[in-house]
Design a protein around this motif. Sequence first.
Motif, mmCIF file in Angstrom:
data_model
loop_
_atom_site.group_PDB
_atom_site.id
_atom_site.type_symbol
_atom_site.label_atom_id
_atom_site.label_comp_id
_atom_site.label_asym_id
_atom_site.label_seq_id
_atom_site.Cartn_x
_atom_site.Cartn_y
_atom_site.Cartn_z
ATOM 1 N N ASN A 114 0.756 -1.284 -0.062
ATOM 2 C CA ASN A 114 -0.010 -0.036 0.045
ATOM 3 C C ASN A 114 0.996 1.124 -0.095
ATOM 4 O O ASN A 114 0.570 2.182 -0.693
ATOM 5 N N TRP A 115 1.790 1.003 0.723
ATOM 6 C CA TRP A 115 2.786 2.521 0.820
ATOM 7 C C TRP A 115 3.515 2.617 -0.713
ATOM 8 O O TRP A 115 3.298 3.647 -1.259
ATOM 9 N N LEU A 116 3.930 1.443 -1.284
ATOM 10 C CA LEU A 116 4.222 1.725 -2.777
ATOM 11 C C LEU A 116 3.450 2.360 -3.628
ATOM 12 O O LEU A 116 3.660 3.160 -4.529
ATOM 13 N N LEU A 117 2.335 1.670 -3.707
ATOM 14 C CA LEU A 117 1.109 2.153 -4.502
ATOM 15 C C LEU A 117 0.988 3.500 -4.409
ATOM 16 O O LEU A 117 0.602 4.373 -5.324
ATOM 17 N N ASN A 118 0.944 4.062 -3.082
ATOM 18 C CA ASN A 118 0.659 5.316 -2.735
ATOM 19 C C ASN A 118 1.767 6.276 -3.571
ATOM 20 O O ASN A 118 1.200 7.517 -3.954
ATOM 21 N N GLU A 119 2.754 5.643 -3.340
ATOM 22 C CA GLU A 119 3.906 6.804 -3.815
ATOM 23 C C GLU A 119 3.652 6.633 -5.478
ATOM 24 O O GLU A 119 3.939 7.911 -6.116
ATOM 25 N N MET A 120 3.294 5.491 -6.077
ATOM 26 C CA MET A 120 3.125 5.520 -7.350
ATOM 27 C C MET A 120 1.894 6.473 -7.897
ATOM 28 O O MET A 120 1.833 6.900 -8.961
ATOM 29 N N ARG A 121 1.072 6.565 -7.061
ATOM 30 C CA ARG A 121 -0.162 7.330 -7.468
ATOM 31 C C ARG A 121 0.053 8.899 -7.123
ATOM 32 O O ARG A 121 -0.799 9.655 -7.559
ATOM 33 N N ASN A 122 1.251 9.210 -6.762
ATOM 34 C CA ASN A 122 1.715 10.558 -6.402
ATOM 35 C C ASN A 122 2.800 11.024 -7.105
ATOM 36 O O ASN A 122 3.564 11.842 -6.926
ATOM 37 N N VAL A 123 3.065 9.993 -8.299
ATOM 38 C CA VAL A 123 4.201 10.663 -9.252
ATOM 39 C C VAL A 123 4.164 11.980 -9.867
ATOM 40 O O VAL A 123 2.818 12.286 -10.056
ATOM 41 N N ARG A 124 5.198 12.758 -9.794
ATOM 42 C CA ARG A 124 4.684 13.980 -10.291
ATOM 43 C C ARG A 124 5.927 14.669 -10.973
ATOM 44 O O ARG A 124 6.878 13.733 -11.340
ATOM 45 N N GLY A 125 5.967 15.693 -11.631
ATOM 46 C CA GLY A 125 6.902 16.201 -12.471
ATOM 47 C C GLY A 125 6.998 15.741 -13.777
ATOM 48 O O GLY A 125 5.961 15.265 -14.231
ATOM 49 N N PRO A 126 8.072 15.572 -14.335
ATOM 50 C CA PRO A 126 8.345 15.134 -15.613
ATOM 51 C C PRO A 126 8.063 13.764 -15.735
ATOM 52 O O PRO A 126 7.909 13.311 -17.065
ATOM 53 N N GLY A 127 7.914 12.880 -14.851
ATOM 54 C CA GLY A 127 7.687 11.747 -14.853
ATOM 55 C C GLY A 127 5.921 11.237 -14.830
ATOM 56 O O GLY A 127 5.736 10.229 -14.990
ATOM 57 N N ARG A 128 5.283 12.218 -14.882
ATOM 58 C CA ARG A 128 3.865 12.063 -14.782
ATOM 59 C C ARG A 128 3.363 12.399 -16.058
ATOM 60 O O ARG A 128 2.840 13.391 -16.523
ATOM 61 N N PHE A 129 3.216 11.245 -17.091
ATOM 62 C CA PHE A 129 2.835 11.334 -18.332
ATOM 63 C C PHE A 129 2.088 10.047 -18.892
ATOM 64 O O PHE A 129 2.349 8.828 -18.087
ATOM 65 N N GLY A 130 1.769 9.808 -20.011
ATOM 66 C CA GLY A 130 1.400 8.785 -20.379
ATOM 67 C C GLY A 130 -0.330 8.532 -20.394
ATOM 68 O O GLY A 130 -0.931 9.194 -20.203
ATOM 69 N N PRO A 131 -0.459 6.970 -19.841
ATOM 70 C CA PRO A 131 -1.857 6.645 -19.627
ATOM 71 C C PRO A 131 -2.693 7.814 -18.855
ATOM 72 O O PRO A 131 -3.895 8.163 -18.814
ATOM 73 N N ILE A 132 -1.951 8.086 -17.575
ATOM 74 C CA ILE A 132 -2.640 8.878 -16.683
ATOM 75 C C ILE A 132 -3.065 10.321 -17.434
ATOM 76 O O ILE A 132 -4.234 10.760 -16.675
ATOM 77 N N GLU A 133 -2.636 10.693 -18.226
ATOM 78 C CA GLU A 133 -2.834 11.901 -18.899
ATOM 79 C C GLU A 133 -4.340 11.850 -19.574
ATOM 80 O O GLU A 133 -5.001 12.887 -19.779
ATOM 81 N N VAL A 134 -4.728 10.802 -19.967
ATOM 82 C CA VAL A 134 -5.895 10.481 -20.775
ATOM 83 C C VAL A 134 -7.211 9.681 -19.873
ATOM 84 O O VAL A 134 -8.145 9.434 -20.585
ATOM 85 N N LEU A 135 -6.698 9.447 -18.865
ATOM 86 C CA LEU A 135 -7.673 8.696 -18.371
ATOM 87 C C LEU A 135 -8.762 9.795 -17.719
ATOM 88 O O LEU A 135 -8.621 10.760 -17.371
#
Length: 285
Positions: free
Chosen positions: A199-220
């Motif tokens: 759960n800790w890791l998933l929370n971190e991955m849900r909070n990716v920010r900056g230049p790494g926040r791109f791709g599928p997340i942008e069109v969901l």
Amino acid sequence: MRRPFAVLTLVAALATTACSASEDPPEVASSHVPAAAAPSESPLPAESPAKSESGPLFTPTQPVSVNVKGFWSWAYYDLKTDQLFGSTPYTTSDTASMAKAWVAADWLRRQGAANKQPSSTALNELSRMIRDSETENTFKYHVENGNLTSIKRMITTCGLTETKGTQNSWSLTQMSARDVARLAKCIGDGRAAGPKWTNWLLNEMRNVRGPGRFGPIEVLPAELQKSTAIKNGWLARDDGQWHIACMALGDGWSLSIMAHYPSSLGKDYGVKTCREVTKQLLTQH
């Protein structure tokens, strides 16, 4: 001498047979078809897929057609039915920073198995490694995990079939799109990080920010973006190519897109490929 890159038009179609892994194919028209799922990959029940008001969020059997230079591939994992869909042949591309999700998961699981509590410094470093894709400490944790042994452990733990590791490098790990989708599932169901730290890791991955926040997340759909875990990779390498890796994990599904293409085209060329493939797979687009 490097082969000239040609424009590709790739189309998804239904199929039931699986193709074996191969080296990069010539830059010619190819087909994207559903891939066979490896048996008994999950020790835990899969959750139901996320739904839109009119039905499933994704329709992985619909055509996917993108005109790009270089290589690209995708995979969608329906965690409810344990079915994989996506591209063949199962060509690999390197992960770059996407592999940091496994580096963190492997380290945390082993800490939990040894009944050790990570220091606040370690957790802060791992958090920045995931959220901000900070690379400074990644190799340190990769070495503590056993270096190439850690990648081999990822292969066996997550049931991967095309992945290959490289000694002294986490970012040069070669993965097929379907193996990336399997890795996302492995993170989500707890095999990767273990019961204490998933759960800790998933929370971190849900909070990716900056230049790494791109791709599928942008069109969901906006209401699903906060609950979707992601980790992407992007790097222009000495081989003269940009390498892009997109991984996303939602409620009942995982998705991956891999690409590499001439460096002159820039990062956003691959980012747009990740977005466009995702958009075409969405039931409503």
